[in-house]
Write a protein that holds these residues in place. Structure first.
Motif, PDB file in Angstrom:
ATOM      1  N   SER A  50      27.787   7.473-106.500  1.00 32.91           N
ATOM      2  CA  SER A  50      27.339   8.859-106.387  1.00 32.91           C
ATOM      3  C   SER A  50      25.950   8.932-105.769  1.00 32.91           C
ATOM      4  O   SER A  50      25.664   9.825-104.968  1.00 32.91           O
ATOM      5  CB  SER A  50      27.339   9.528-107.760  1.00 32.91           C
ATOM      6  OG  SER A  50      28.638   9.533-108.299  1.00 32.91           O
ATOM      7  N   VAL A  51      25.100   8.012-106.150  1.00 30.32           N
ATOM      8  CA  VAL A  51      23.752   7.977-105.562  1.00 30.32           C
ATOM      9  C   VAL A  51      23.846   7.679-104.074  1.00 30.32           C
ATOM     10  O   VAL A  51      23.140   8.288-103.266  1.00 30.32           O
ATOM     11  CB  VAL A  51      22.875   6.934-106.298  1.00 30.32           C
ATOM     12  CG1 VAL A  51      21.573   6.700-105.566  1.00 30.32           C
ATOM     13  CG2 VAL A  51      22.616   7.378-107.721  1.00 30.32           C
ATOM     14  N   GLN A  52      24.727   6.776-103.707  1.00 31.38           N
ATOM     15  CA  GLN A  52      24.908   6.447-102.286  1.00 31.38           C
ATOM     16  C   GLN A  52      25.371   7.674-101.509  1.00 31.38           C
ATOM     17  O   GLN A  52      24.852   7.955-100.428  1.00 31.38           O
ATOM     18  CB  GLN A  52      25.932   5.335-102.135  1.00 31.38           C
ATOM     19  CG  GLN A  52      26.298   5.037-100.705  1.00 31.38           C
ATOM     20  CD  GLN A  52      27.444   4.045-100.593  1.00 31.38           C
ATOM     21  OE1 GLN A  52      27.828   3.433-101.559  1.00 31.38           O
ATOM     22  NE2 GLN A  52      27.979   3.909 -99.408  1.00 31.38           N
ATOM     23  N   ASN A  53      26.321   8.421-102.053  1.00 33.90           N
ATOM     24  CA  ASN A  53      26.812   9.615-101.370  1.00 33.90           C
ATOM     25  C   ASN A  53      25.720  10.668-101.256  1.00 33.90           C
ATOM     26  O   ASN A  53      25.589  11.324-100.217  1.00 33.90           O
ATOM     27  CB  ASN A  53      28.015  10.191-102.098  1.00 33.90           C
ATOM     28  CG  ASN A  53      29.234   9.327-101.974  1.00 33.90           C
ATOM     29  OD1 ASN A  53      29.303   8.451-101.120  1.00 33.90           O
ATOM     30  ND2 ASN A  53      30.202   9.546-102.833  1.00 33.90           N
ATOM     31  N   GLY A  54      24.944  10.839-102.298  1.00 33.66           N
ATOM     32  CA  GLY A  54      23.851  11.804-102.258  1.00 33.66           C
ATOM     33  C   GLY A  54      22.788  11.437-101.242  1.00 33.66           C
ATOM     34  O   GLY A  54      22.295  12.300-100.503  1.00 33.66           O
ATOM     35  N   MET A  55      22.422  10.173-101.205  1.00 32.37           N
ATOM     36  CA  MET A  55      21.412   9.728-100.238  1.00 32.37           C
ATOM     37  C   MET A  55      21.940   9.863 -98.810  1.00 32.37           C
ATOM     38  O   MET A  55      21.190  10.233 -97.905  1.00 32.37           O
ATOM     39  CB  MET A  55      21.020   8.273-100.520  1.00 32.37           C
ATOM     40  CG  MET A  55      20.444   8.043-101.884  1.00 32.37           C
ATOM     41  SD  MET A  55      18.694   8.224-101.990  1.00 32.37           S
ATOM     42  CE  MET A  55      18.100   6.886-101.022  1.00 32.37           C
TER      43      MET A  55
END
Length: 74
Positions: free
Chosen positions: A17-22
């Motif tokens: 999820s952090v990867q998608n947000g970044m």
């Protein structure tokens, strides 16, 4: 007692999820800067507006493609 091994699926989801947000933030910033600089370049040289528009559309598509790759790699 929970160990790190028990929490690994949850941690994997958080990092995805952090990867998608970044990736979304990066793509938004990239396209925003691209649009700002294209507008600035068109204001400085109106005769080159066709070439600037073509180049900015191609670059925006590449930025969005990088975002989609980042989301699919999750």
């Amino acid at each position: 007692m929970n160990t790190i091994i028990d929490l690994s699926p949850f941690l994997g989801e958080i990092t995805g999820s952090v990867q998608n947000g970044m990736a979304a933030i990066g793509a938004g910033l990239g396209i925003g800067l691209l649009g700002a600089k294209a507008a600035e370049a068109t204001g400085r040289n109106p005769g080159a507006s066709g070439a600037i528009l073509t180049l900015s559309i191609i670059l925006a598509a590449l930025v969005e493609g990088a975002f989609f790759v980042a989301v699919l790699v999750k």
